[in-house]
Every structure is written in C-alpha cells, then in structure tokens.
Design an enzyme around this catalytic site. Structure first.
Site, PDB file in Angstrom:
ATOM      1  N   THR A  13       0.839  -1.195   0.000  1.00 58.86           N
ATOM      2  CA  THR A  13       0.000   0.000   0.000  1.00 58.86           C
ATOM      3  C   THR A  13       0.877   1.249   0.000  1.00 58.86           C
ATOM      4  OG1 THR A  13      -0.211   0.129   2.423  1.00 58.86           O
ATOM      5  CG2 THR A  13      -1.840  -1.225   1.233  1.00 58.86           C
ATOM      6  N   GLY A  14       0.341   2.306  -0.556  1.00 64.02           N
ATOM      7  CA  GLY A  14       1.086   3.560  -0.611  1.00 64.02           C
ATOM      8  C   GLY A  14       2.419   3.402  -1.305  1.00 64.02           C
ATOM      9  N   SER A  15       2.403   2.784  -2.484  1.00 62.90           N
ATOM     10  CA  SER A  15       3.667   2.388  -3.127  1.00 62.90           C
ATOM     11  C   SER A  15       3.948   3.109  -4.441  1.00 62.90           C
ATOM     12  CB  SER A  15       3.675   0.877  -3.347  1.00 62.90           C
ATOM     13  OG  SER A  15       2.517   0.440  -4.023  1.00 62.90           O
ATOM     14  N   GLY A  18       8.556   6.778  -2.738  1.00 63.70           N
ATOM     15  CA  GLY A  18       9.173   6.657  -1.419  1.00 63.70           C
ATOM     16  C   GLY A  18       9.462   5.234  -0.975  1.00 63.70           C
ATOM     17  N   ILE A  19       9.299   5.010   0.321  1.00 62.18           N
ATOM     18  CA  ILE A  19       9.589   3.703   0.911  1.00 62.18           C
ATOM     19  C   ILE A  19       8.750   2.611   0.261  1.00 62.18           C
ATOM     20  CG2 ILE A  19       9.415   2.319   3.016  1.00 62.18           C
ATOM     21  CD1 ILE A  19      10.163   4.848   4.605  1.00 62.18           C
ATOM     22  N   GLY A  20       7.478   2.880   0.025  1.00 60.57           N
ATOM     23  CA  GLY A  20       6.599   1.875  -0.568  1.00 60.57           C
ATOM     24  C   GLY A  20       7.063   1.428  -1.936  1.00 60.57           C
ATOM     25  N   TYR A 154       0.792  11.814  14.980  1.00 60.90           N
ATOM     26  CA  TYR A 154       1.456  10.830  14.126  1.00 60.90           C
ATOM     27  C   TYR A 154       2.116   9.739  14.967  1.00 60.90           C
ATOM     28  CZ  TYR A 154       5.071   8.904  11.055  1.00 60.90           C
ATOM     29  OH  TYR A 154       5.890   8.054  10.337  1.00 60.90           O
TER      30      TYR A 154
END
Length: 186
Positions: A13-15, A18-20, A154
C-alpha cells in the site's frame, strides 16, 4: 542473500513513491508478483510503468484505492481477493501542535495509518493462514517509540501500528504466517 519469491503475490500500500515504491521494487526483483497501490489511478499506473522499466522482468500491476477509507480498502480487496505478502506502508504525517490538532485530524491520521492495516490484515490473514504461509509487514516508525513533540498525533498512530503488529503476530503464531513491524527513521 538471494530471496526467491516466485509465485508469491505481494500488495504494497502507498507504493507510488518513497519507501513503498522501494519495497515494491525489492519484492519485484525477488520474483514476486507485485501489486502497487495509490489513491490516484493515473499516479498508480505511472508507478507501475516506472517499476516495469526499473525491473525489466517485473510482474507488476496497480490497484488504486484510498486505504484511509473503508470503501477504498473494500475496492482493493475486491480487485485482489488474496495475497501472500501484505505490506501496510500507506500513511500520512506532518507536524502540527498538539493543542491545535482537532479531532478530525486525529481521526484522519488514525484511519490512514492504523485502520488501513486493520482492514487489510483482517481481509488477507485468514487466506494466508489457510495456505499455511504468509507475511504481513507494518511500516511503523521510530516515532512510535520516541514520540515527536511536534507530531504527537502521528507518533500515537505509529505506536498503535506496533501494538497491532505484535498482537497479530501472537494471534497468527504457529500458522506459518509472520507479522512484523519495520521502524524507519529520518
């Protein structure tokens, strides 16, 4: 180390960046069938094209959906009913003073950073358990252990991700499914 994930399907998810995206690229390089996810269809497809360029033989596709909503998670699960690897990476962050952070912002952060992992894990873990193999990773943060004064909202969600991953690891013990958290820092 050579990891062979041939035949395994991974949802990150969220890929789209960045990191994803980096995690998805690593999984693709290890032979996994990778499903990228982002909120926006065009941005998701751009990331799919980029990953195919960067990992020539990548078996990759995209599924757009906002994991911060129940409808978005349902759409993803409908399009992808089973996975072997789930990387709960999607999340939002940003500094805001504790005394100026309204309930709506706390709820938005909780939906995106915690409930997304709850919903997708609840959808995919039973199938992994039934197969006797699966991997679930939560992208928490060092902020889950060392709450930043300017991003308390957060940090709290990242602490919740740690608790969720630990509880699910205990719940899945002995099934062939592992659940872990990764705590990147700045």
């Amino acid at each position: 180390m050579n990891i062979d994930l041939s035949g395994k399907t991974a949802l990150v998810t969220g890929s789209t960046a960045g990191i994803g995206f980096a995690v998805a690229k690593g999984l693709a390089a290890a032979g996994a069938i990778v499903v990228l996810n982002g909120r926006d269809e065009s941005r998701t497809q751009e990331a799919v094209a980029k990953l195919k360029r960067e990992v020539g033989d990548a078996n990759v596709r995209g599924v757009a959906g906002d994991v911060g909503t129940e409808a978005g998670c349902d759409a993803i699960v409908s399009a992808l009913p089973a996975v072997d690897i789930l990387v709960n990476n999607a999340g939002i962050f940003g500094p805001q003073d504790f005394f100026e952070t309204p309930d709506a912002e706390w709820e938005r952060f909780f939906r995106a950073n915690v409930l997304s992992g709850v919903r997708l894990s609840r959808a995919y873990l039973p199938g992994m358990r039934d197969k006797g193999w699966g991997r679930v990773l939560f992208l928490s943060s060092e902020s889950g252990l060392n709450i930043p004064a300017d991003m308390i909202h957060y940090g709290v969600t990242k602490t919740a991700d740690l608790a969720l991953s630990r509880g699910l690891a205990k719940r899945m013990a002995g099934t062939g499914v592992t659940v872990n958290a990764i705590l990147p820092g700045p």
